[in-house]
Design a protein around this motif. Sequence first.
Motif, PDB file in Angstrom:
ATOM      1  N   SER A 180       0.833  -1.207   0.000  1.00 23.47           N
ATOM      2  CA  SER A 180       0.000   0.000   0.000  1.00 23.47           C
ATOM      3  C   SER A 180       0.865   1.253   0.000  1.00 23.47           C
ATOM      4  N   VAL A 181       0.338   2.272  -0.654  1.00 20.88           N
ATOM      5  CA  VAL A 181       0.969   3.586  -0.745  1.00 20.88           C
ATOM      6  C   VAL A 181      -0.063   4.616  -0.309  1.00 20.88           C
ATOM      7  N   VAL A 182       0.361   5.633   0.433  1.00 25.73           N
ATOM      8  CA  VAL A 182      -0.584   6.666   0.843  1.00 25.73           C
ATOM      9  C   VAL A 182      -0.858   7.606  -0.323  1.00 25.73           C
ATOM     10  N   ALA A 183      -2.036   8.201  -0.316  1.00 22.89           N
ATOM     11  CA  ALA A 183      -2.454   9.059  -1.420  1.00 22.89           C
ATOM     12  C   ALA A 183      -1.567  10.286  -1.578  1.00 22.89           C
ATOM     13  N   GLY A 184      -0.951  10.733  -0.489  1.00 24.75           N
ATOM     14  CA  GLY A 184      -0.117  11.920  -0.555  1.00 24.75           C
ATOM     15  C   GLY A 184       1.302  11.682  -1.010  1.00 24.75           C
ATOM     16  N   ALA A 185       1.660  10.429  -1.301  1.00 25.46           N
ATOM     17  CA  ALA A 185       3.013  10.140  -1.785  1.00 25.46           C
ATOM     18  C   ALA A 185       3.235  10.820  -3.132  1.00 25.46           C
ATOM     19  N   SER A 186       4.463  11.209  -3.391  1.00 29.64           N
ATOM     20  CA  SER A 186       4.777  11.843  -4.671  1.00 29.64           C
ATOM     21  C   SER A 186       4.589  10.842  -5.810  1.00 29.64           C
ATOM     22  N   LEU A 187       4.364  11.369  -7.003  1.00 31.99           N
ATOM     23  CA  LEU A 187       4.218  10.491  -8.161  1.00 31.99           C
ATOM     24  C   LEU A 187       5.502   9.706  -8.417  1.00 31.99           C
ATOM     25  N   GLU A 188       6.649  10.289  -8.113  1.00 31.93           N
ATOM     26  CA  GLU A 188       7.899   9.553  -8.274  1.00 31.93           C
ATOM     27  C   GLU A 188       7.953   8.362  -7.328  1.00 31.93           C
ATOM     28  N   THR A 189       7.487   8.554  -6.099  1.00 28.80           N
ATOM     29  CA  THR A 189       7.429   7.428  -5.162  1.00 28.80           C
ATOM     30  C   THR A 189       6.507   6.342  -5.685  1.00 28.80           C
ATOM     31  N   VAL A 190       5.347   6.730  -6.188  1.00 31.44           N
ATOM     32  CA  VAL A 190       4.403   5.751  -6.739  1.00 31.44           C
ATOM     33  C   VAL A 190       5.044   5.010  -7.908  1.00 31.44           C
ATOM     34  N   ARG A 191       5.720   5.730  -8.777  1.00 31.37           N
ATOM     35  CA  ARG A 191       6.387   5.088  -9.927  1.00 31.37           C
ATOM     36  C   ARG A 191       7.416   4.063  -9.455  1.00 31.37           C
ATOM     37  N   GLN A 192       8.178   4.410  -8.424  1.00 30.30           N
ATOM     38  CA  GLN A 192       9.174   3.478  -7.900  1.00 30.30           C
ATOM     39  C   GLN A 192       8.517   2.196  -7.394  1.00 30.30           C
ATOM     40  N   VAL A 193       7.436   2.361  -6.654  1.00 32.58           N
ATOM     41  CA  VAL A 193       6.757   1.190  -6.091  1.00 32.58           C
ATOM     42  C   VAL A 193       6.171   0.329  -7.205  1.00 32.58           C
ATOM     43  N   VAL A 194       5.572   0.948  -8.211  1.00 28.17           N
ATOM     44  CA  VAL A 194       5.009   0.200  -9.334  1.00 28.17           C
ATOM     45  C   VAL A 194       6.112  -0.571 -10.067  1.00 28.17           C
ATOM     46  N   ALA A 195       7.277   0.053 -10.244  1.00 30.73           N
ATOM     47  CA  ALA A 195       8.382  -0.616 -10.931  1.00 30.73           C
ATOM     48  C   ALA A 195       8.864  -1.830 -10.148  1.00 30.73           C
ATOM     49  N   VAL A 196       8.981  -1.686  -8.829  1.00 33.32           N
ATOM     50  CA  VAL A 196       9.402  -2.825  -8.002  1.00 33.32           C
ATOM     51  C   VAL A 196       8.341  -3.922  -8.037  1.00 33.32           C
ATOM     52  N   ALA A 197       7.072  -3.533  -7.951  1.00 36.40           N
ATOM     53  CA  ALA A 197       5.990  -4.523  -8.000  1.00 36.40           C
ATOM     54  C   ALA A 197       6.060  -5.348  -9.281  1.00 36.40           C
ATOM     55  N   ALA A 198       6.366  -4.696 -10.391  1.00 39.31           N
ATOM     56  CA  ALA A 198       6.461  -5.412 -11.662  1.00 39.31           C
ATOM     57  C   ALA A 198       7.569  -6.458 -11.626  1.00 39.31           C
TER      58      ALA A 198
END
Length: 221
Positions: free
Chosen positions: A87-105
């Motif tokens: 899970s990621v909080v809604a206030g996380a930066s888009l760069e943080t979200v991108r990092q998490v999505v890349a690791v998830a992949a």
Amino acid sequence: MSLATPRLQIALDTPDLPAALGPLVAAASDVDVIEVGTVLCLAEGMAAVRAIRAAFPATPILADIRIAEAGKILSTMAFRAGASLVSVVAGASLETVRQVVAVAAEYDGEVQVELADEWYDVERARTWRDIGVQHVIVKRSRDREAAGDLSWGPDDLARVDELAGMGFTVTITGGIGVSDLATFAGHPVGIVIAGRSVVAAADPAAAARTLQDELRRVWPS
């Protein structure tokens, strides 16, 4: 149009692993997703995820670590421990979200963004989906419940519909019990989280079965 029956997720927000394992083992056959909750993750670290993955090798596990930054580091820790989702909080930066999505992949995992009660930005949500986020949570927070707000209103239902329309799997959470489910009839809920209503029940297995029966009644597939 017939809507799929939502999956049932058990939220283990206990102060230690033994307190989580008792109700989990009892209810496991009637649970579709296991959430290693934020409280348990803080208390036990990724050891809790590893232990539950070892005990339940085939069940999806959410590590509810609510990532706000250090996305690559934290998501890697969770997926290496055996998480299926983070899970990621809604206030996380888009760069943080991108990092998490890349690791998830890399780990064939999935990412969930948790919306705050009063935080919702439609355009940002569309960007999350474009980046590759698969899940969002619409919630009634523990603090909101404690303040006496036990309602689910038209705005909550509209948010579920809008987010599902963007392609997200929408999860609902917040002290949900059997009596709450009919409120969401006809709306595309993908996952329902039950925490205290199962974990604190005298008979967690019976509580989980009752929720599953009501899910099938409200959303007959």
